[in-house]
Write a protein that holds these residues in place. Structure first.
Motif, PDB file in Angstrom:
ATOM      1  N   HIS A  10       0.853  -1.186   0.000  1.00 43.28           N
ATOM      2  CA  HIS A  10       0.000   0.000   0.000  1.00 43.28           C
ATOM      3  C   HIS A  10       0.888   1.235   0.000  1.00 43.28           C
ATOM      4  N   PHE A  11       0.865   1.985  -1.091  1.00 42.43           N
ATOM      5  CA  PHE A  11       1.664   3.189  -1.191  1.00 42.43           C
ATOM      6  C   PHE A  11       0.873   4.388  -0.674  1.00 42.43           C
ATOM      7  N   PRO A  12       1.526   5.295   0.037  1.00 44.04           N
ATOM      8  CA  PRO A  12       0.834   6.510   0.481  1.00 44.04           C
ATOM      9  C   PRO A  12       0.336   7.300  -0.724  1.00 44.04           C
ATOM     10  N   SER A  13      -0.803   7.921  -0.599  1.00 43.03           N
ATOM     11  CA  SER A  13      -1.351   8.703  -1.702  1.00 43.03           C
ATOM     12  C   SER A  13      -2.265   9.791  -1.161  1.00 43.03           C
ATOM     13  N   ILE A  14      -2.567  10.747  -2.024  1.00 43.36           N
ATOM     14  CA  ILE A  14      -3.447  11.865  -1.684  1.00 43.36           C
ATOM     15  C   ILE A  14      -4.492  11.977  -2.781  1.00 43.36           C
ATOM     16  N   LEU A  15      -5.734  12.170  -2.396  1.00 37.05           N
ATOM     17  CA  LEU A  15      -6.770  12.455  -3.375  1.00 37.05           C
ATOM     18  C   LEU A  15      -6.804  13.964  -3.623  1.00 37.05           C
ATOM     19  N   LEU A  16      -6.570  14.361  -4.863  1.00 37.20           N
ATOM     20  CA  LEU A  16      -6.623  15.778  -5.208  1.00 37.20           C
ATOM     21  C   LEU A  16      -8.083  16.220  -5.292  1.00 37.20           C
ATOM     22  N   PRO A  17      -8.350  17.481  -5.026  1.00 36.95           N
ATOM     23  CA  PRO A  17      -9.738  17.962  -4.980  1.00 36.95           C
ATOM     24  C   PRO A  17     -10.356  18.084  -6.368  1.00 36.95           C
ATOM     25  N   SER A  27     -12.295  14.923 -22.458  1.00 42.77           N
ATOM     26  CA  SER A  27     -13.549  14.180 -22.475  1.00 42.77           C
ATOM     27  C   SER A  27     -14.707  14.956 -21.848  1.00 42.77           C
ATOM     28  N   GLY A  28     -14.583  16.283 -21.766  1.00 45.29           N
ATOM     29  CA  GLY A  28     -15.651  17.086 -21.198  1.00 45.29           C
ATOM     30  C   GLY A  28     -15.467  17.289 -19.704  1.00 45.29           C
ATOM     31  N   PRO A  29     -16.530  17.707 -18.988  1.00 43.44           N
ATOM     32  CA  PRO A  29     -16.434  17.967 -17.544  1.00 43.44           C
ATOM     33  C   PRO A  29     -15.938  16.752 -16.778  1.00 43.44           C
ATOM     34  N   LEU A  30     -15.127  17.006 -15.762  1.00 37.81           N
ATOM     35  CA  LEU A  30     -14.556  15.925 -14.961  1.00 37.81           C
ATOM     36  C   LEU A  30     -15.630  15.298 -14.090  1.00 37.81           C
ATOM     37  N   SER A  31     -15.808  13.994 -14.217  1.00 34.76           N
ATOM     38  CA  SER A  31     -16.808  13.281 -13.425  1.00 34.76           C
ATOM     39  C   SER A  31     -16.351  13.163 -11.980  1.00 34.76           C
ATOM     40  N   SER A  32     -17.308  13.283 -11.064  1.00 33.95           N
ATOM     41  CA  SER A  32     -16.986  13.137  -9.644  1.00 33.95           C
ATOM     42  C   SER A  32     -16.600  11.705  -9.301  1.00 33.95           C
ATOM     43  N   ASP A  33     -16.852  10.762 -10.218  1.00 34.05           N
ATOM     44  CA  ASP A  33     -16.503   9.366  -9.976  1.00 34.05           C
ATOM     45  C   ASP A  33     -15.030   9.084 -10.235  1.00 34.05           C
ATOM     46  N   ILE A  34     -14.336  10.027 -10.884  1.00 35.00           N
ATOM     47  CA  ILE A  34     -12.928   9.836 -11.210  1.00 35.00           C
ATOM     48  C   ILE A  34     -12.068  10.355 -10.070  1.00 35.00           C
ATOM     49  N   ASP A  35     -11.270   9.472  -9.493  1.00 39.36           N
ATOM     50  CA  ASP A  35     -10.360   9.874  -8.426  1.00 39.36           C
ATOM     51  C   ASP A  35      -9.041  10.359  -9.021  1.00 39.36           C
ATOM     52  N   LEU A  36      -8.584  11.500  -8.550  1.00 44.80           N
ATOM     53  CA  LEU A  36      -7.290  12.032  -8.952  1.00 44.80           C
ATOM     54  C   LEU A  36      -6.297  11.672  -7.853  1.00 44.80           C
ATOM     55  N   VAL A  37      -5.616  10.544  -8.022  1.00 46.28           N
ATOM     56  CA  VAL A  37      -4.770   9.984  -6.973  1.00 46.28           C
ATOM     57  C   VAL A  37      -3.318  10.405  -7.197  1.00 46.28           C
ATOM     58  N   LEU A  38      -2.788  11.182  -6.271  1.00 43.22           N
ATOM     59  CA  LEU A  38      -1.395  11.616  -6.302  1.00 43.22           C
ATOM     60  C   LEU A  38      -0.574  10.660  -5.453  1.00 43.22           C
ATOM     61  N   TRP A  39       0.413  10.001  -6.052  1.00 41.78           N
ATOM     62  CA  TRP A  39       1.208   9.021  -5.310  1.00 41.78           C
ATOM     63  C   TRP A  39       2.558   8.847  -6.000  1.00 41.78           C
ATOM     64  N   GLY A  40       3.404   8.008  -5.408  1.00 45.31           N
ATOM     65  CA  GLY A  40       4.657   7.622  -6.033  1.00 45.31           C
ATOM     66  C   GLY A  40       5.609   8.778  -6.257  1.00 45.31           C
ATOM     67  N   LEU A  41       6.244   8.780  -7.426  1.00 44.08           N
ATOM     68  CA  LEU A  41       7.265   9.777  -7.740  1.00 44.08           C
ATOM     69  C   LEU A  41       6.702  11.189  -7.692  1.00 44.08           C
ATOM     70  N   THR A  42       5.502  11.407  -8.257  1.00 40.96           N
ATOM     71  CA  THR A  42       4.940  12.756  -8.290  1.00 40.96           C
ATOM     72  C   THR A  42       4.635  13.262  -6.888  1.00 40.96           C
ATOM     73  N   LEU A  43       4.211  12.390  -6.007  1.00 36.60           N
ATOM     74  CA  LEU A  43       4.004  12.776  -4.610  1.00 36.60           C
ATOM     75  C   LEU A  43       5.332  13.153  -3.966  1.00 36.60           C
ATOM     76  N   SER A  44       6.381  12.400  -4.237  1.00 41.56           N
ATOM     77  CA  SER A  44       7.698  12.692  -3.663  1.00 41.56           C
ATOM     78  C   SER A  44       8.225  14.039  -4.155  1.00 41.56           C
ATOM     79  N   ILE A  45       8.059  14.324  -5.442  1.00 44.32           N
ATOM     80  CA  ILE A  45       8.522  15.603  -5.985  1.00 44.32           C
ATOM     81  C   ILE A  45       7.698  16.748  -5.411  1.00 44.32           C
TER      82      ILE A  45
END
Length: 259
Positions: free
Chosen positions: A195-202, A213-231
């Motif tokens: 289990h890698f630490p992650s953050i859900l972006l708003p 693909s048009g407006p962002l659906s609320s069902d899509i999780d924007l998960v920040l993790w791994g290398l991008t989280l470290s940077i």
């Protein structure tokens, strides 16, 4: 807490005094070097300080792509004809989202410490290590130039308030990864899942989003993790903010305590 209106000045000051750790590119035909661009802007608000934001992209879903569908920063491999790793980050940003970081609307702030990583493996063989360089830019104009997303590489682009990272808890969201063909030892020590630490972006209305693909659906999780989280954590350190989190978590409570 640092006022968001002073974020650009604080980063300019700290990064200009920072001597980044610069790693040599990996040698040999399999050695790779990549660069990414961290792009900041301050959005004026009617009341109080401006809102400092950072740009993320969600990579397009593609077969045989190690980073398929990941939240990331614009960037990619340093090519032989690139003038420098910074030039590679600027070129890739232009190719992926149509943003010219060399134009007067942006200032170059500085370079974060290089990181050496092992990219996700495509099979049983481990991937060769890669050096990743990160370069920070700040928008100087009041209006952000229009983004033009490359549909073959980027699914969406999203501006996220820096203040979001003051409110999150790393333990709230984890990304579970199943190991490919786990060995008997891995199963015995309950290492079959990591289990890698992650953050859900708003989601909107807390940030601007541009999607193919048009407006962002609320069902899509924007998960920040791994290398991008470290940077991201590296950047926030220069803004006197810090994210504290374990490298990873397994189903083995003893190893979790050691990490």
């Amino acid at each position: 807490m640092v006022g968001t209106c002073t974020l650009a000045e604080l980063l300019l000051s700290n990064l200009s005094a920072h001597r980044p750790r610069v790693l040599p590119p990996r040698s040999g035909p399999s050695g790779r070097h990549s660069s990414v661009a961290l792009i900041l802007r301050v959005v004026p608000e009617d009341k109080g300080a401006g809102r400092a934001e950072i740009l993320y992209i969600k990579r397009a879903t593609r077969d045989r792509d190690r980073w398929s569908g990941h939240i990331a920063f614009p960037g990619g491999h340093v090519e032989d004809d690139d003038e420098s790793p910074r030039h590679a980050a600027e070129r890739e940003t232009m190719e992926e989202i149509g943003l010219d970081l060399r134009c007067p609307e942006f200032d170059y702030v500085g370079r974060l410490d290089d990181r050496e990583i092992s990219p996700p493996s495509r099979g049983s063989r481990p991937s060769p290590k890669m050096v990743v360089s990160s370069f920070v830019f700040v928008q100087t104009s009041p209006r952000t130039p229009a983004l033009h997303l490359n549909p073959g590489e980027v699914a969406l682009a999203v501006w996220v308030p820096i203040s979001h990272f003051e409110k999150i808890s790393m333990k709230d969201h984890t990304l579970q990864m199943d190991l490919i063909r786990p060995s008997y030892a891995a199963r015995f020590f309950r290492l079959d899942q990591i289990h890698f630490p992650s953050i859900l972006l708003p989601h909107p209305p807390y940030h601007d989003t541009q999607s193919l693909s048009g407006p962002l659906s609320s069902d899509i999780d924007l998960v920040l993790w791994g290398l991008t989280l470290s940077i991201t954590s590296d950047l926030l350190t220069h803004a006197r903010m810090s994210l504290h989190y374990p490298l990873f978590r397994t189903n083995n409570s003893v190893l979790n305590h050691l990490s």
